[in-house]
Motif scaffolding. Structure first.
Motif, short mmCIF file in Angstrom:
data_model
loop_
_atom_site.label_atom_id
_atom_site.label_comp_id
_atom_site.label_asym_id
_atom_site.label_seq_id
_atom_site.Cartn_x
_atom_site.Cartn_y
_atom_site.Cartn_z
N PRO A 111 0.81 -1.23 0.00
CA PRO A 111 0.00 0.00 0.00
C PRO A 111 0.83 1.27 0.00
O PRO A 111 0.27 2.36 -0.18
N VAL A 112 2.15 1.19 0.17
CA VAL A 112 2.99 2.38 0.21
C VAL A 112 3.61 2.67 -1.15
O VAL A 112 3.46 3.74 -1.72
N CYS A 113 4.35 1.66 -1.69
CA CYS A 113 5.04 1.87 -2.97
C CYS A 113 4.33 1.24 -4.16
O CYS A 113 4.70 1.51 -5.31
N TYR A 126 3.36 -5.06 4.06
CA TYR A 126 4.30 -4.20 3.35
C TYR A 126 5.43 -5.05 2.76
O TYR A 126 5.80 -6.10 3.29
N CYS A 127 6.01 -4.55 1.68
CA CYS A 127 7.03 -5.31 0.98
C CYS A 127 8.38 -5.26 1.68
O CYS A 127 9.22 -6.14 1.49
N SER A 128 8.64 -4.24 2.47
CA SER A 128 9.94 -4.09 3.14
C SER A 128 9.76 -3.32 4.44
O SER A 128 8.69 -2.78 4.73
N LYS A 129 10.84 -3.27 5.23
CA LYS A 129 10.81 -2.54 6.49
C LYS A 129 10.72 -1.03 6.26
O LYS A 129 10.12 -0.31 7.07
N LYS A 134 7.67 3.88 6.92
CA LYS A 134 7.06 5.05 6.31
C LYS A 134 5.57 5.11 6.59
O LYS A 134 5.03 6.17 6.93
N ALA A 135 4.89 3.95 6.48
CA ALA A 135 3.45 3.92 6.77
C ALA A 135 3.19 4.21 8.24
O ALA A 135 2.23 4.92 8.58
N HIS A 136 4.04 3.71 9.11
CA HIS A 136 3.87 3.96 10.54
C HIS A 136 4.09 5.44 10.86
O HIS A 136 3.38 6.03 11.67
N LYS A 141 2.03 10.78 12.33
CA LYS A 141 2.66 12.07 12.11
C LYS A 141 1.92 13.15 12.88
O LYS A 141 0.68 13.25 12.82
N LEU A 142 2.65 13.99 13.58
CA LEU A 142 2.05 15.05 14.39
C LEU A 142 1.76 16.27 13.53
O LEU A 142 2.54 16.60 12.64
#
Length: 254
Positions: A111-113, A126-129, A134-136, A141-142
């Motif tokens: 869902p990210v890349c 997710y495909c990678s860490k 990045k999704a986390h 995000k503040l």
């Protein structure tokens, strides 16, 4: 009717069946012995003869273990035996579970890349860490600025739950909430002694005055809130009534 018992070989006179099963054994003991022997021989895989004894073992073809390829003879008590040993059985079961997990790991889209990948486990998203981090980060995000709910001042929050710009604003809001709760608890009440409607000074107030409180507890020490001259007059009357009769007559004459 004379018959021969198939267990002990003794001749006996069979009783009339009367429409039921004909008598085959001379006694209940021989009947139980026959059934016990038949059950035991069936468990061992033997053929039971007419006399209840084993007439020969049932031949079972040899099989090949699908795990290790070993040729073995199945246990007569387990005619559906598929594996040669317990180790092969556990290994086959583990392989079955592994195949089910592999079937659940279908190709998915990150869902990210947006890359199509095969996850390492069935719950992979997710495909990678890097994509996971990045999704986390995007999820937690503040915001850059937040408006204080008490004074309306904009400030930079340190956490996602920040609602006030300072400790003073937070304490002010808490004090106002506590004060409102106390005022709500101090609603108009009815005095159980005199029936007057009053507003208590605290949330636990029950009586409208100290006189009603003492009267409810059985102590009539305190006086009601009446004018001073009336209370003095009542005091003189009580003092007069407490005097002896001779002194009262003497005062009455003067």
């Amino acid at each position: 009717m004379t018959k021969v018992c198939p267990v002990c070989g003794k001749e006996f006179d069979a009783k009339p069946c009367g429409g039921g099963r004909p008598q085959r054994y001379c006694s209940t003991h021989c009947r139980n012995v026959y059934h016990c022997r038949a059950y035991a021989t069936r468990r061992r895989g033997d053929v039971v003869g007419p006399d209840g004894r084993a007439a020969g073992r049932v031949p079972i073809a040899k099989r090949t273990c699908p795990v290790c390829g070993r040729v073995f003879e199945p246990n007569p008590s387990r005619p559906k035996q598929k594996y040669c040993s317990l180790q092969c059985t556990k290994k086959a079961w583990a392989d079955t579970l592994k195949a089910a997990r592999l079937a659940a790991r279908k190709d998915r889209v990150c869902p990210v890349c947006g890359v199509t990948f095969t996850p390492k486990h069935s719950q992979g998203v997710y495909c990678s860490k890097d994509c996971y981090r990045k999704a986390h980060w995007l999820q937690h995000k503040l915001p850059e600025t937040v408006k204080c709910e008490h004074c309306g001042k904009e400030f930079t929050p340190n956490t996602s739950r920040a609602r006030y710009c300072s400790l003073q604003c937070r304490r002010s809001v808490e004090h106002e909430k506590t004060k409102a709760a106390k005022l709500a608890a101090r609603a108009n009440r009815v005095c159980p002694v005199c029936g007057a409607t009053f507003t208590p000074k605290s949330g636990k107030g029950i009586y409208c005055s100290r006189y009603c409180k003492s009267h409810a507890r059985g102590r009539h020490i305190l006086q009601p809130s009446v004018p001073l001259d009336i209370r003095l007059m009542e005091q003189h009357v009580r003092e007069y009534l407490s005097l002896p009769d001779a002194e009262r007559y003497q005062r009455r004459g003067t």
